[in-house]
Scaffold this motif. Structure first.
Motif, short mmCIF file in Angstrom:
data_model
loop_
_atom_site.label_atom_id
_atom_site.label_comp_id
_atom_site.label_asym_id
_atom_site.label_seq_id
_atom_site.Cartn_x
_atom_site.Cartn_y
_atom_site.Cartn_z
N PHE A 1 52.97 7.51 43.02
CA PHE A 1 51.79 8.25 43.48
C PHE A 1 52.04 9.75 43.56
O PHE A 1 51.20 10.50 44.07
CB PHE A 1 51.33 7.71 44.84
CG PHE A 1 50.55 6.43 44.75
CD1 PHE A 1 49.18 6.43 44.78
CD2 PHE A 1 51.21 5.22 44.60
CE1 PHE A 1 48.45 5.25 44.69
CE2 PHE A 1 50.50 4.02 44.49
CZ PHE A 1 49.11 4.03 44.53
N GLY A 2 53.19 10.19 43.08
CA GLY A 2 53.46 11.63 42.97
C GLY A 2 54.18 12.26 44.13
O GLY A 2 54.22 13.49 44.22
N TYR A 3 54.78 11.46 45.01
CA TYR A 3 55.50 12.01 46.16
C TYR A 3 56.99 11.68 46.00
O TYR A 3 57.38 10.52 45.95
CB TYR A 3 54.96 11.41 47.46
CG TYR A 3 53.51 11.74 47.68
CD1 TYR A 3 53.12 12.96 48.21
CD2 TYR A 3 52.51 10.82 47.33
CE1 TYR A 3 51.78 13.27 48.38
CE2 TYR A 3 51.17 11.12 47.52
CZ TYR A 3 50.81 12.35 48.04
OH TYR A 3 49.49 12.66 48.21
N HIS A 4 57.81 12.72 45.93
CA HIS A 4 59.23 12.57 45.64
C HIS A 4 60.06 13.13 46.79
O HIS A 4 59.71 14.16 47.37
CB HIS A 4 59.61 13.31 44.35
CG HIS A 4 58.76 12.92 43.17
ND1 HIS A 4 59.12 11.92 42.29
CD2 HIS A 4 57.57 13.39 42.73
CE1 HIS A 4 58.18 11.80 41.35
NE2 HIS A 4 57.23 12.68 41.60
N LEU A 5 61.16 12.47 47.10
CA LEU A 5 62.06 12.97 48.13
C LEU A 5 63.02 14.00 47.54
O LEU A 5 64.23 13.91 47.64
CB LEU A 5 62.85 11.83 48.78
CG LEU A 5 62.34 11.45 50.18
CD1 LEU A 5 60.99 10.79 50.05
CD2 LEU A 5 63.31 10.55 50.89
#
Length: 267
Positions: free
Chosen positions: A131-135
């Protein structure tokens, strides 16, 4: 890895439910009131950059930090929140994310449980990345000069046999990269006694991580000298354990001929 999901997208909220479990991930825009009906692990973002990771109980969510978006992760009953939030914070720090605060956490995940919570954390990361959220940070490259890629290092059987010396920041030690995911720190290593402080007198992120790693092995240390061989997970952990980081540890491990571990293994 395949994960079946049910997704509901509204104007200010996206809900992602795991079909096979009771797990739910919510992605919400910051509003005047965010109400939680279950205990959750949360991730705060400002301008799409992660700024804080923690856990919150049921009720109205409150934070002193400024944020534009919040991701909440409500796992099924068999996932312990304390250990899950620790996994996410460790993942963020290893990816050079500067968190505004680090909450007090359990210092040791039981060996029998670590595989379960790690696998769950990896599942959630896969969903969030989809969903486009990266750590990790995703900064636009500078037009004048692009940023060089982060160095990668390759373990080999030859390297596993080499003893590397460390003599930096009040610490002296001998270490081997004896397995792909293990560093062996030989007994008799001298550790930096006191962690460096920030200008305001507080502990920095590296100092806090170093202290937690030391707590895990406190039974093998006396007067800041190790009394037994210690197994650590990475070169970075060796640096945090011995001298609270603050330098590139790949350049601090040197063989008998002056060749660094970085020179031996960099790809």
């Amino acid at each position: 890895m395949e994960i079946k999901l049910s997704v509901l997208i509204a104007e200010n909220k996206t809900t992602i439910a795991f079909n096979d479990h009771q797990d739910v991930i919510n992605i919400l825009d910051n509003s005047e009131s965010i109400t939680l009906d279950r205990p959750v692990v949360y991730i705060l973002l400002k301008n799409n950059i992660i700024t804080s990771i923690g856990k919150s109980s049921v009720g109205t969510f409150k934070s002193e930090l400024d944020f534009h978006k919040i991701i909440t992760i409500a796992p099924s009953w068999d996932i312990e929140l304390n250990y899950l939030v620790q996994q996410f914070i460790t993942e963020a720090i290893e990816n050079d994310i500067k968190l505004a605060t680090i909450p007090e956490l359990e210092t040791k995940i039981p060996t029998s449980y670590e595989k379960t919570v790690t696998a769950y954390k990896d599942q959630v990361l896969l969903v969030l990345e989809t969903f486009g959220y990266h750590l990790k940070h995703h900064e636009e490259p500078k037009k004048a000069k692009s940023k060089p890629a982060k160095a990668r290092h390759k373990w080999t059987k030859e390297v596993s046999q080499i003893e590397f010396s460390i003599d930096t920041r009040e610490s002296k030690a001998t270490a081997l990269w004896h397995k792909r995911n293990e560093m062996l720190l030989k007994a008799g290593a001298t550790m930096m006694a006191e962690p460096p402080l920030n200008k305001d007198g507080s502990l920095g992120f590296s100092a806090k991580m170093g202290q937690r790693i030391r707590e895990d092995h406190q039974d093998k240390v006396k007067n800041f000298v190790t009394t037994e061989d210690i197994i650590l997970k990475s070169v970075n952990e060796v640096g945090l354990f011995l001298y609270f980081g603050g330098t590139n540890s790949w350049l601090e491990l040197v063989d008998a001929n002056g060749k660094t571990l970085n020179e031996w293994t960099v790809v």
